[in-house]
Design a protein around this motif. Structure first.
Motif, short mmCIF file in Angstrom:
data_model
loop_
_atom_site.label_atom_id
_atom_site.label_comp_id
_atom_site.label_asym_id
_atom_site.label_seq_id
_atom_site.Cartn_x
_atom_site.Cartn_y
_atom_site.Cartn_z
N LEU A 181 96.46 56.50 16.90
CA LEU A 181 97.17 56.02 15.70
C LEU A 181 96.77 54.59 15.37
CD1 LEU A 181 100.71 57.47 16.36
CD2 LEU A 181 99.21 58.08 14.47
N GLN A 182 96.66 53.76 16.39
CA GLN A 182 96.31 52.37 16.16
C GLN A 182 94.84 52.21 15.75
OE1 GLN A 182 97.74 50.71 19.84
NE2 GLN A 182 99.79 50.37 18.99
N ALA A 183 94.02 53.22 15.99
CA ALA A 183 92.60 53.17 15.62
C ALA A 183 92.35 53.64 14.19
CB ALA A 183 91.79 54.03 16.59
N LEU A 184 93.36 54.12 13.51
CA LEU A 184 93.16 54.67 12.16
C LEU A 184 92.44 53.68 11.23
CD1 LEU A 184 96.53 56.56 11.64
CD2 LEU A 184 94.26 57.58 11.91
N SER A 185 92.87 52.44 11.23
CA SER A 185 92.25 51.47 10.31
C SER A 185 90.79 51.21 10.66
CB SER A 185 93.04 50.16 10.29
OG SER A 185 93.02 49.56 11.57
N MET A 186 90.43 51.31 11.93
CA MET A 186 89.02 51.14 12.33
C MET A 186 88.15 52.26 11.78
SD MET A 186 89.19 49.59 16.21
CE MET A 186 89.47 51.17 16.92
N PHE A 187 88.76 53.41 11.48
CA PHE A 187 88.04 54.55 10.92
C PHE A 187 88.17 54.61 9.40
CE2 PHE A 187 88.13 55.66 15.30
CZ PHE A 187 87.05 56.49 15.51
N GLY A 188 88.71 53.55 8.80
CA GLY A 188 88.84 53.49 7.35
C GLY A 188 90.03 54.23 6.80
N VAL A 189 90.98 54.59 7.65
CA VAL A 189 92.18 55.29 7.20
C VAL A 189 93.29 54.26 7.05
CG1 VAL A 189 93.83 57.13 7.69
CG2 VAL A 189 91.45 57.36 8.43
N ASP A 190 93.51 53.86 5.81
CA ASP A 190 94.51 52.82 5.54
C ASP A 190 95.78 53.38 4.92
OD1 ASP A 190 92.80 50.75 6.43
OD2 ASP A 190 91.73 50.82 4.51
N ASP A 191 95.75 54.62 4.50
CA ASP A 191 96.91 55.23 3.85
C ASP A 191 97.66 56.10 4.84
OD1 ASP A 191 96.23 54.01 1.44
OD2 ASP A 191 94.88 55.64 0.90
N VAL A 192 98.66 55.50 5.48
CA VAL A 192 99.49 56.20 6.46
C VAL A 192 100.93 56.09 5.97
CG1 VAL A 192 100.20 56.33 8.87
CG2 VAL A 192 97.88 55.58 8.30
N TYR A 193 101.57 57.25 5.84
CA TYR A 193 102.91 57.31 5.26
C TYR A 193 103.89 58.02 6.19
CZ TYR A 193 100.07 56.54 1.08
OH TYR A 193 99.18 56.05 0.17
N ALA A 194 105.16 57.66 6.04
CA ALA A 194 106.25 58.34 6.75
C ALA A 194 107.37 58.60 5.76
CB ALA A 194 106.76 57.48 7.90
N CYS A 195 107.95 59.76 5.83
CA CYS A 195 109.07 60.11 4.96
C CYS A 195 110.30 59.35 5.44
CB CYS A 195 109.31 61.61 5.02
SG CYS A 195 110.76 62.14 4.09
N SER A 196 110.88 58.53 4.57
CA SER A 196 112.05 57.73 4.95
C SER A 196 113.23 58.62 5.32
CB SER A 196 112.43 56.75 3.84
OG SER A 196 112.74 57.44 2.66
N HIS A 197 113.35 59.77 4.66
CA HIS A 197 114.45 60.70 4.98
C HIS A 197 114.30 61.22 6.42
CE1 HIS A 197 117.59 63.63 4.31
NE2 HIS A 197 116.79 64.57 4.77
N SER A 198 113.06 61.53 6.83
CA SER A 198 112.82 62.00 8.19
C SER A 198 113.14 60.90 9.20
CB SER A 198 111.36 62.43 8.36
OG SER A 198 111.08 63.55 7.54
#
Length: 120
Positions: free
Chosen positions: A66-83
């Motif tokens: 999960l912490q490596a996502l930005s190193m792979f160019g994945v900057d759009d990470v979302y979480a449902c606030s209701h969840s």
């Protein structure tokens, strides 16, 4: 132009292979510079908690991925606030700092913005 891809992760970290598979798909897509985002819903929210330890059940900790996502160019990470609210989880206690919390109405709009959606 490559199609955009949204991966929705709904499984708790060690409830089955879905959590790891979702991360693997996102990391692979990011490595190939595909437009990809990751959305955590329902029990998938538990993947975002800090200080997880899967050693007791002989599973690898997913936090490093999960912490490596930005190193792979994945900057759009979302979480449902209701969840998050349903499970009593504060955004401050998440292992990934750049997670954007979205209300349910915006989750629906987010899904509609992507060409392809995979739910695991």
């Amino acid at each position: 132009m490559p199609k955009s891809l949204l991966i929705i992760s709904r499984q708790a970290p060690w409830a089955g292979p879905g959590a790891k598979e979702a991360l693997d798909i996102v990391l692979a897509a990011g490595a190939f510079d595909l437009p990809v985002a990751l959305l955590f819903l329902d029990d998938g929210i538990f993947q975002l908690l800090a200080n997880q330890n899967g050693a007791a059940i002989q599973q690898k900790n997913l936090t490093a991925n999960l912490q490596a996502l930005s190193m792979f160019g994945v900057d759009d990470v979302y979480a449902c606030s209701h969840s998050l609210i349903e499970r009593g989880i504060s955004p401050a206690g998440l292992a990934v700092a750049d997670v954007q919390s979205l209300p349910v109405e915006e989750v629906r709009a987010l899904i509609d913005r992507y060409d392809q959606v995979i739910t695991l």
